[in-house]
Structure formats: C-alpha cells, structure tokens
Design a protein around this motif. Structure first.
Motif, PDB file in Angstrom:
ATOM      1  N   UNK A   1     -16.399  -8.675 -24.288  1.00  0.00           N
ATOM      2  CA  UNK A   1     -16.452  -7.562 -25.235  1.00  0.00           C
ATOM      3  C   UNK A   1     -16.256  -8.078 -26.654  1.00  0.00           C
ATOM      4  N   UNK A   2     -17.240  -7.910 -27.494  1.00  0.00           N
ATOM      5  CA  UNK A   2     -17.203  -8.455 -28.840  1.00  0.00           C
ATOM      6  C   UNK A   2     -16.047  -7.887 -29.661  1.00  0.00           C
ATOM      7  N   UNK A   3     -15.805  -6.586 -29.541  1.00  0.00           N
ATOM      8  CA  UNK A   3     -14.701  -5.968 -30.281  1.00  0.00           C
ATOM      9  C   UNK A   3     -13.368  -6.558 -29.865  1.00  0.00           C
ATOM     10  N   UNK A   4     -13.197  -6.796 -28.573  1.00  0.00           N
ATOM     11  CA  UNK A   4     -11.966  -7.387 -28.057  1.00  0.00           C
ATOM     12  C   UNK A   4     -11.786  -8.811 -28.591  1.00  0.00           C
ATOM     13  N   UNK A   5     -12.867  -9.579 -28.618  1.00  0.00           N
ATOM     14  CA  UNK A   5     -12.791 -10.946 -29.149  1.00  0.00           C
ATOM     15  C   UNK A   5     -12.383 -10.953 -30.620  1.00  0.00           C
TER      16      UNK A   5
ATOM     17  N   UNK B   1     -21.759 -13.474 -15.347  1.00  0.00           N
ATOM     18  CA  UNK B   1     -21.192 -14.811 -15.235  1.00  0.00           C
ATOM     19  C   UNK B   1     -21.316 -15.577 -16.543  1.00  0.00           C
ATOM     20  N   UNK B   2     -22.482 -15.521 -17.159  1.00  0.00           N
ATOM     21  CA  UNK B   2     -22.685 -16.228 -18.421  1.00  0.00           C
ATOM     22  C   UNK B   2     -21.919 -15.565 -19.563  1.00  0.00           C
ATOM     23  N   UNK B   3     -21.806 -14.249 -19.552  1.00  0.00           N
ATOM     24  CA  UNK B   3     -21.042 -13.567 -20.601  1.00  0.00           C
ATOM     25  C   UNK B   3     -19.584 -14.026 -20.590  1.00  0.00           C
TER      26      UNK B   3
END
Length: 278
Positions: free
Chosen positions: A56-60, A100-102
């Motif tokens: 999750x981009x926001x979480x990162x 898996x890749x994400x």
C-alpha cells in the motif's frame, strides 16, 4: 557525543525481521519496525512499532515520513517483508502472482525511493534487501517466489552502482533454510492455489515431504540471520552478497555457475521422493 543510528525494518513482527529488530535495539540503535500485525512487534525505549503494509503506497509513505519527522534521518533501511506465493505455475492466478511481486519486490522498491533523497542529503545510507538463496536456486512450485527474489537481486545490484557516488550502498542478504514458519506458510499457499483436479497434486505431496525433511535438518535460527543482517548494515566495506553458511553460498554458486549440475540435483531430489522427471 555520537548520536544513535536509525534503522527501519519491514516485516518486523516475526521471524528474521523480529530477531533483527531486537538485535539492533540491543546494540543501541533506534529501531522502527513495520508490519501489518503491528501488535506482534516488541517495543521498548528505543523501539517503535508502526503499522505497515508494503503493498500500500499510502502506508509506505506514512512509515517513512513518520521516521523522518521524529528522527530527521534514516541510516539503514532493511527490506525484509516477504512471503512465498507458492503453487504450480499453471494453477497460481496472475492476481496472486502480482501480489507476490507487490510484496517481495515493489514494496522494497517504493520504500527505497522514499528514503533515497534523505540518504543522498546525508551523504550516507544503506539499503539491505533480504532475498533468498531462492533468488538463484529454484525448486518446483516456487516459480513466482523465485522470480520475485531474482528481480530484487538484479534491481539491488543496479541500484548499488547508481547510489555509490552518494555514499549509499545497496546490499543483498540471501538466507537459506531457517527455523521459521516460512515453509508452513508456503505450503498453505500451495494448497490454496491448487486448482480442482489439478494434475500437479503429486508435486504438491512431494514438496510437502521435502519441506518436512528440510525443516528437520535446518540448523540456522532467525537469530543467526539477524546477525547477518547486522553485518550487512554495519560492515565498513560491505560485500554485494551476505550468506549465513558455506552451504548456502555453495548452493548459489552451483545454481549460477553450473546450471546443468544444479538441475540434475533438483531432479535427483524429486526422484528420491518418488517423482521421476527428466
């Protein structure tokens, strides 16, 4: 007075990530551990637990920005979050393959992009990417896991060349078999991904036997790997690759330098478990 260094560790709620968090904290580092199950991350005077979903981009962004807001720097990022979305290539859905890749690759890539501007400004920093001997070696039912780790390694090597002029290094750690819940989780995913009337049931049964056998012979502990993580993060002249044991290093060497011999060894193992593949 020397200020304590700051390390961010993903996948810090269990296994190698949790052991690394505890080791860095014991060495006087300020540690930020991120995981989806944040309640499982131990906390203390210099340990901070943050909820993190690397897909999750926001979480990162929240994870990295929180550290920078509170500490104004990040010395080491350890991209440890990962799992095995295992199963027959024909059976594993592409949605699960992308997941898996994400997790294993794109999460690490985004977190790294987020810390690099700060590390360049500091003129120092280290990205420690936790791959696997499975980034070079392979076995049936692990194709998407192996592919994600191979991608992480090629990406890390390229990054290392690009960022060295700024005082930053990108390093790969390649654990082998370790006493953890990884194998059990991988087998759960294999059975989850198995399609009705799948022609690969025999492979699944064989790999279950193989994982059980491997687990009985695994001597490496998560604490052993935490020490390898620490060396990769702190060595004044870091190596491109870090291994826990000579046998792990040898497996990777054979897989890369002698691919025919490695394939024969895989087939021999399968035959030993009752599957004759040529």
């Amino acid at each position: 007075m020397t200020l304590p260094k700051i390390v961010a560790i993903t996948g810090a709620s269990n296994g190698m990530g949790k052991a690394a968090l505890e080791l860095f904290a014991a060495q006087g580092w300020i540690v930020y551990g991120g995981a989806r199950h944040v309640e499982n991350i131990p906390t203390g005077t210099n340990v901070h637990a943050l909820k993190l979903d690397v897909t999750d981009s926001t979480s990162n962004q929240h994870f990295i920005q929180t550290i920078l807001t509170e500490q104004n720097r990040i010395d080491v990022l350890i991209n440890n979050a990962g799992y095995g979305e295992n199963g027959p290539i024909e059976d594993v859905s592409l949605a699960n393959a992308r997941k898996q890749f994400e997790t294993n690759f794109f999460g690490a890539a985004e977190l790294t992009q987020l810390v690099l501007p700060t590390m360049r400004a500091q003129k120092s920093g280290r990205i420690v990417n936790i791959s696997s001997i499975g980034g070079d070696a392979y076995s049936p039912l692990g194709a998407y896991y192996h592919a994600s780790k191979a991608a992480l390694q090629q990406w890390s090597d390229t990054l290392d060349i690009e960022v060295q002029p700024f005082g930053i290094r990108s390093i790969i750690v390649q654990p082998g078999g370790t006493q953890s819940a990884w194998g059990a989780t991988a087998m759960e995913n294999v059975r989850k991904n198995l399609q009705p009337n799948s022609p690969y049931v025999d492979f699944v049964d064989l790999m279950g036997k193989s994982l059980d056998s491997d687990a009985q012979g695994m001597s490496a502990t998560v604490e052993d790997l935490a020490k390898v993580f620490y060396a990769a993060a702190t060595d004044s002249k870091p190596k491109r690759r870090y291994f826990n044991s000579l046998s792990d290093r040898l497996i990777v060497y054979v897989a890369r330098a002698h691919p025919k011999l490695f394939r024969k060894s895989v087939l021999k193992t399968l035959k030993r478990w009752g599957k004759d593949v040529k």
